[in-house]
Design an enzyme around this catalytic site. Structure first.
Site: not given
Length: 265
Positions: A14, A127, A64, A124-125, A152, A85
């Site tokens: 968007l 960007g 990113k 989550g890991a 890792e 970003n």
């Protein structure tokens, strides 16, 4: 002048609506904003081929980290998190990288009542998780636990946590439910990855749940969090907050925030 959002997938974005509404409200009649489908490996070639009419790019997943690497100059916050970003074309043709995700996340977390001393869980890991760690540090989080599918990946985030000064712990993805009762839970994963987690979480009423996704909305995680009495932040809130910073980078004028918010409604 031109700008665009770059990522893969990108059709759902968007950002063109938000930035275009801003251009119209600010009287920037010669400006346009579009979508460009490109992965991280394609980003350097794409940027190299842009002409002087390009003011900048909004960069979303998965580019990113690549955006940071190709910039000639980077902001301190982008350097700290190791991801950008926002790419801004300077008058001399060089590129400047920033991360307005961080300032945007700080804005929405603070608005949701996040206070110093909060315990934060990040799902989550990638960007966006890097930005979440930095934002957590800026709001004074006591500690951050990153729940990752790859062990890792947590180690790759430790320099980020050290740079912004927040304690970091890691947890396996199959142990995510054990970290649901944090003060703040931030989901930074792509669509569908966390869908099965919501019902397994023992949510604590009053927890702030922030899902960076906005399409489709609500996500299954958001539905479960709302049902449990959590305060839920949509990715639309972040979209607006980070777009304001990008708009001002690209155009050099104050963003018409109300007009940009209205188009999202």
């Amino acid at each position: 002048m031109r700008a665009a959002v770059v990522g893969r997938p990108i059709a759902h974005s968007l950002s063109p609506a938000v930035h275009s509404a801003g251009y119209a409200a600010a009287g920037l009649t010669g400006w346009s904003y579009t979508r460009i489908e490109a992965g991280a490996d394609e980003l350097p070639g794409l940027v190299a081929g842009l002409g002087p009419e390009w003011a900048g790019l909004s960069v979303t997943m998965p580019g990113k980290e690549a955006a940071l690497a190709l910039a000639d100059e980077v902001s301190p916050v982008a350097a700290a998190v190791g991801a950008a970003n926002t790419l801004v074309r300077r008058p001399d043709g060089t590129w400047y990288a920033d991360n307005t995700d961080v300032t945007g996340m700080v804005e929405v977390l603070t608005g949701a009542g996040c206070v110093a001393g909060a315990v934060v869980t990040v799902l989550g890991a990638g960007g966006t998780a890097r930005a979440a760690i930095a934002a957590a540090a800026r709001v004074g989080a006591a500690e951050v636990t990153v729940v990752a599918r790859r062990p890792e990946a947590v180690d790759e985030l430790r320099p980020v946590a050290a740079a912004v000064g927040v304690p970091l712990a890691g947890a396996p993805w199959d142990g995510a439910a054990g970290h649901a009762r944090a003060d703040v839970v931030i989901s930074s994963v792509p669509q569908g990855v966390a869908d099965s987690l919501g019902e397994s979480f023992d949510w604590r009423p009053g927890t702030v749940f922030f899902d960076v996704l906005y399409d489709p909305w609500p996500t299954p995680m958001a539905v479960a969090a709302i049902a449990a009495g959590c305060r839920v932040i949509s990715g639309l809130d972040l979209l607006l907050a980070q777009a304001v910073g990008q708009f001002e980078h690209f155009t050099g004028v104050a963003a018409p925030r109300d007009a940009m918010r209205a188009v999202l409604r």
